[in-house]
Design a protein around this motif. Structure first.
Motif, PDB file in Angstrom:
ATOM      1  N   LEU A 103       0.824  -0.964   0.092  1.00 55.64           N
ATOM      2  CA  LEU A 103      -0.041  -0.067  -0.059  1.00 55.64           C
ATOM      3  C   LEU A 103       0.886   1.294   0.021  1.00 55.64           C
ATOM      4  O   LEU A 103       1.497   1.434   0.861  1.00 55.64           O
ATOM      5  CB  LEU A 103      -0.910  -0.017   1.247  1.00 55.64           C
ATOM      6  CG  LEU A 103      -2.050   1.220   1.361  1.00 55.64           C
ATOM      7  CD1 LEU A 103      -2.855   1.208   0.339  1.00 55.64           C
ATOM      8  CD2 LEU A 103      -2.706   1.199   2.561  1.00 55.64           C
ATOM      9  N   PRO A 104       0.767   2.176  -1.017  1.00 53.50           N
ATOM     10  CA  PRO A 104       1.594   3.337  -0.955  1.00 53.50           C
ATOM     11  C   PRO A 104       1.207   4.348   0.323  1.00 53.50           C
ATOM     12  O   PRO A 104       0.175   4.324   0.760  1.00 53.50           O
ATOM     13  CB  PRO A 104       1.044   3.921  -2.349  1.00 53.50           C
ATOM     14  CG  PRO A 104       0.415   2.853  -3.050  1.00 53.50           C
ATOM     15  CD  PRO A 104      -0.113   2.166  -1.983  1.00 53.50           C
ATOM     16  N   ALA A 105       2.247   5.348   0.417  1.00 49.52           N
ATOM     17  CA  ALA A 105       1.703   6.191   1.715  1.00 49.52           C
ATOM     18  C   ALA A 105       0.921   7.069   1.245  1.00 49.52           C
ATOM     19  O   ALA A 105       0.051   7.503   2.343  1.00 49.52           O
ATOM     20  CB  ALA A 105       3.267   7.086   1.752  1.00 49.52           C
ATOM     21  N   ARG A 106       0.483   7.303  -0.156  1.00 48.17           N
ATOM     22  CA  ARG A 106      -0.696   8.227  -0.333  1.00 48.17           C
ATOM     23  C   ARG A 106      -2.017   7.753  -0.123  1.00 48.17           C
ATOM     24  O   ARG A 106      -3.077   8.364   0.001  1.00 48.17           O
ATOM     25  CB  ARG A 106      -0.429   8.765  -1.745  1.00 48.17           C
ATOM     26  CG  ARG A 106      -0.374  10.294  -1.904  1.00 48.17           C
ATOM     27  CD  ARG A 106       0.309  10.506  -3.239  1.00 48.17           C
ATOM     28  NE  ARG A 106      -0.748  10.451  -4.144  1.00 48.17           N
ATOM     29  CZ  ARG A 106      -1.752  10.938  -4.642  1.00 48.17           C
ATOM     30  NH1 ARG A 106      -2.058  12.163  -4.181  1.00 48.17           N
ATOM     31  NH2 ARG A 106      -2.490  10.779  -5.456  1.00 48.17           N
ATOM     32  N   GLY A 107      -2.051   6.238   0.024  1.00 45.48           N
ATOM     33  CA  GLY A 107      -3.262   5.551   0.225  1.00 45.48           C
ATOM     34  C   GLY A 107      -4.122   4.883  -1.047  1.00 45.48           C
ATOM     35  O   GLY A 107      -4.964   4.294  -0.811  1.00 45.48           O
ATOM     36  N   PHE A 108      -3.548   5.367  -2.202  1.00 45.70           N
ATOM     37  CA  PHE A 108      -4.046   5.040  -3.324  1.00 45.70           C
ATOM     38  C   PHE A 108      -3.570   3.688  -3.976  1.00 45.70           C
ATOM     39  O   PHE A 108      -2.229   3.613  -4.104  1.00 45.70           O
ATOM     40  CB  PHE A 108      -4.268   5.851  -4.493  1.00 45.70           C
ATOM     41  CG  PHE A 108      -4.708   7.321  -4.366  1.00 45.70           C
ATOM     42  CD1 PHE A 108      -5.810   7.638  -3.367  1.00 45.70           C
ATOM     43  CD2 PHE A 108      -3.948   8.444  -4.736  1.00 45.70           C
ATOM     44  CE1 PHE A 108      -6.181   8.700  -3.060  1.00 45.70           C
ATOM     45  CE2 PHE A 108      -4.547   9.795  -4.536  1.00 45.70           C
ATOM     46  CZ  PHE A 108      -5.856   9.727  -3.498  1.00 45.70           C
ATOM     47  N   TRP A 109      -4.373   2.526  -3.731  1.00 44.59           N
ATOM     48  CA  TRP A 109      -3.680   1.189  -3.623  1.00 44.59           C
ATOM     49  C   TRP A 109      -3.101   0.889  -5.189  1.00 44.59           C
ATOM     50  O   TRP A 109      -2.061   0.060  -4.985  1.00 44.59           O
ATOM     51  CB  TRP A 109      -4.833   0.118  -3.308  1.00 44.59           C
ATOM     52  CG  TRP A 109      -5.924  -0.233  -4.562  1.00 44.59           C
ATOM     53  CD1 TRP A 109      -7.233   0.593  -4.401  1.00 44.59           C
ATOM     54  CD2 TRP A 109      -6.093  -0.738  -5.374  1.00 44.59           C
ATOM     55  NE1 TRP A 109      -7.891   0.585  -5.499  1.00 44.59           N
ATOM     56  CE2 TRP A 109      -7.278  -0.651  -6.401  1.00 44.59           C
ATOM     57  CE3 TRP A 109      -4.954  -1.772  -6.052  1.00 44.59           C
ATOM     58  CZ2 TRP A 109      -7.471  -1.254  -7.387  1.00 44.59           C
ATOM     59  CZ3 TRP A 109      -5.298  -2.369  -7.232  1.00 44.59           C
ATOM     60  CH2 TRP A 109      -6.757  -2.186  -7.890  1.00 44.59           C
ATOM     61  N   TRP A 110      -3.469   1.784  -6.221  1.00 40.23           N
ATOM     62  CA  TRP A 110      -2.899   1.252  -7.324  1.00 40.23           C
ATOM     63  C   TRP A 110      -1.705   2.127  -7.684  1.00 40.23           C
ATOM     64  O   TRP A 110      -1.321   2.041  -8.887  1.00 40.23           O
ATOM     65  CB  TRP A 110      -4.132   1.519  -8.498  1.00 40.23           C
ATOM     66  CG  TRP A 110      -4.595   2.983  -8.433  1.00 40.23           C
ATOM     67  CD1 TRP A 110      -4.115   4.035  -9.136  1.00 40.23           C
ATOM     68  CD2 TRP A 110      -5.652   3.860  -7.636  1.00 40.23           C
ATOM     69  NE1 TRP A 110      -4.613   5.254  -8.884  1.00 40.23           N
ATOM     70  CE2 TRP A 110      -5.774   4.794  -8.121  1.00 40.23           C
ATOM     71  CE3 TRP A 110      -6.609   3.136  -6.823  1.00 40.23           C
ATOM     72  CZ2 TRP A 110      -6.794   5.828  -7.520  1.00 40.23           C
ATOM     73  CZ3 TRP A 110      -7.571   3.993  -6.250  1.00 40.23           C
ATOM     74  CH2 TRP A 110      -7.600   5.233  -6.483  1.00 40.23           C
ATOM     75  N   GLU A 111      -1.276   2.829  -6.965  1.00 43.69           N
ATOM     76  CA  GLU A 111      -0.212   3.791  -7.133  1.00 43.69           C
ATOM     77  C   GLU A 111       1.305   3.370  -7.176  1.00 43.69           C
ATOM     78  O   GLU A 111       2.371   3.844  -7.338  1.00 43.69           O
ATOM     79  CB  GLU A 111      -0.455   5.172  -6.702  1.00 43.69           C
ATOM     80  CG  GLU A 111      -1.472   5.932  -7.031  1.00 43.69           C
ATOM     81  CD  GLU A 111      -1.452   7.483  -6.800  1.00 43.69           C
ATOM     82  OE1 GLU A 111      -0.823   7.704  -5.512  1.00 43.69           O
ATOM     83  OE2 GLU A 111      -2.214   8.377  -7.268  1.00 43.69           O
ATOM     84  N   GLU A 112       1.326   2.115  -6.636  1.00 42.46           N
ATOM     85  CA  GLU A 112       2.784   1.672  -5.886  1.00 42.46           C
ATOM     86  C   GLU A 112       3.532   1.205  -7.006  1.00 42.46           C
ATOM     87  O   GLU A 112       4.684   1.062  -6.976  1.00 42.46           O
ATOM     88  CB  GLU A 112       2.681   0.896  -4.846  1.00 42.46           C
ATOM     89  CG  GLU A 112       3.919   0.256  -4.131  1.00 42.46           C
ATOM     90  CD  GLU A 112       4.688   1.530  -3.382  1.00 42.46           C
ATOM     91  OE1 GLU A 112       5.948   1.572  -3.559  1.00 42.46           O
ATOM     92  OE2 GLU A 112       3.943   2.374  -3.113  1.00 42.46           O
ATOM     93  N   GLY A 113       2.742   0.651  -8.034  1.00 39.14           N
ATOM     94  CA  GLY A 113       3.363   0.110  -9.230  1.00 39.14           C
ATOM     95  C   GLY A 113       2.831  -1.304  -9.700  1.00 39.14           C
ATOM     96  O   GLY A 113       2.563  -2.028  -8.884  1.00 39.14           O
ATOM     97  N   LYS A 114       2.973  -1.647 -10.658  1.00 41.33           N
ATOM     98  CA  LYS A 114       2.205  -2.806 -11.280  1.00 41.33           C
ATOM     99  C   LYS A 114       2.793  -4.045 -10.831  1.00 41.33           C
ATOM    100  O   LYS A 114       2.073  -5.013 -10.463  1.00 41.33           O
ATOM    101  CB  LYS A 114       2.232  -2.895 -12.780  1.00 41.33           C
ATOM    102  CG  LYS A 114       1.235  -3.722 -13.307  1.00 41.33           C
ATOM    103  CD  LYS A 114       1.129  -3.669 -14.996  1.00 41.33           C
ATOM    104  CE  LYS A 114       0.387  -5.104 -15.271  1.00 41.33           C
ATOM    105  NZ  LYS A 114       0.429  -5.339 -16.868  1.00 41.33           N
ATOM    106  N   GLU A 115       4.097  -4.058 -10.497  1.00 41.58           N
ATOM    107  CA  GLU A 115       4.625  -5.388  -9.906  1.00 41.58           C
ATOM    108  C   GLU A 115       3.900  -5.833  -8.631  1.00 41.58           C
ATOM    109  O   GLU A 115       3.968  -6.614  -8.138  1.00 41.58           O
ATOM    110  CB  GLU A 115       6.027  -5.073  -9.634  1.00 41.58           C
ATOM    111  CG  GLU A 115       6.710  -4.111  -8.282  1.00 41.58           C
ATOM    112  CD  GLU A 115       6.660  -2.743  -9.117  1.00 41.58           C
ATOM    113  OE1 GLU A 115       7.298  -1.969  -8.499  1.00 41.58           O
ATOM    114  OE2 GLU A 115       6.216  -2.445 -10.080  1.00 41.58           O
ATOM    115  N   HIS A 116       3.312  -4.567  -7.982  1.00 44.01           N
ATOM    116  CA  HIS A 116       2.976  -4.923  -6.526  1.00 44.01           C
ATOM    117  C   HIS A 116       1.103  -5.279  -6.834  1.00 44.01           C
ATOM    118  O   HIS A 116       0.564  -5.825  -5.735  1.00 44.01           O
ATOM    119  CB  HIS A 116       2.858  -3.967  -5.625  1.00 44.01           C
ATOM    120  CG  HIS A 116       4.246  -3.569  -5.243  1.00 44.01           C
ATOM    121  ND1 HIS A 116       5.288  -4.491  -4.483  1.00 44.01           N
ATOM    122  CD2 HIS A 116       4.910  -2.385  -5.641  1.00 44.01           C
ATOM    123  CE1 HIS A 116       6.366  -3.809  -4.690  1.00 44.01           C
ATOM    124  NE2 HIS A 116       6.216  -2.684  -5.150  1.00 44.01           N
TER     125      HIS A 116
END
Length: 214
Positions: A103-116
């Motif tokens: 989970l990215p720090a900003r809270g938007f689950w899709w923003e950390e990168g497709k590999e995750h």
């Protein structure tokens, strides 16, 4: 067996996209001699957090599915996948069909990168296939997408939070803080809405204030 909870502000959209799959699932349950689906449509909600809590209060069954009104579950196989996952994996408290392992720090689950990102779905009225990283079995995640979330625990949503977005991030973190695992089950559904149309930034501050110390 299951309660379906949907915060609904467009009954026509629900009838067109969501209800057909629920009807087929309901017919399957009746054919098997099981209790029919308990469908709770919650109208005129102030926030999705309060609306979902109202649904929990009205739900008849311990397994509670939270869905968007513009989701078509397509095949009825979703039902047994969920029941089987909970039965065989009691350490899991929250399941979905798409999510992220980080989970990215900003809270938007899709923003950390497709590999995750894990899971797949059809998106938009054009039914475009979105494939993140396909899973073939229950796979642990840190956050799941709110278009479909299901739990067999009695965990309320935070009624102090505003709006209709970031409910997936907050509910996922709540389960993690309670010691439950979160997972993605392999099933491709059709979500008419898309990530692109969500205006979530105005709700971030309340979530930061809640979770920054945790």
């Amino acid at each position: 067996m299951l309660s379906i909870i949907i915060c609904c502000n467009d009954k026509e959209q629900y009838n067109e996209f969501c209800y057909p799959a629920l009807y087929r699932t309901d017919q399957l349950l009746r054919m098997l001699g099981q209790d029919p689906l308990d469908i709770q449509l919650i109208y005129n909600v102030e926030t999705i957090f309060k609306g979902n809590n109202e649904g929990i209060e009205k739900a008849k069954y311990p397994i509670k599915v939270f869905m968007h009104q513009d989701v078509n579950l397509l095949q009825t196989t979703w039902l047994m996948k969920i029941v089987k996952a909970f039965a065989e994996n009691p350490e899991y408290g929250l399941l979905g069909f798409c999510g992220t392992k980080k989970l990215p720090a900003r809270g938007f689950w899709w923003e950390e990168g497709k590999e995750h990102l894990i899971g797949e779905l059809y998106s938009g009225k054009e039914r475009a296939p979105w494939v993140f990283n396909r899973v073939t079995e229950l796979t642990e995640a840190e956050c799941i997408d709110s278009y479909f979330m299901v739990t067999n625990r009695d965990v309320l949503f935070d009624p102090s939070l505003p709006g209709f977005h970031l409910v997936d991030m907050d509910y996922s973190r709540t389960f993690s803080s309670l010691g439950y695992k979160i997972g993605v089950v392999p099933h491709k559904a059709w979500h008419i809405g898309t990530i692109r149309d969500q205006d979530t930034t105005k709700y971030l501050e309340a979530h930061y204030e809640k979770w920054e110390k945790k």
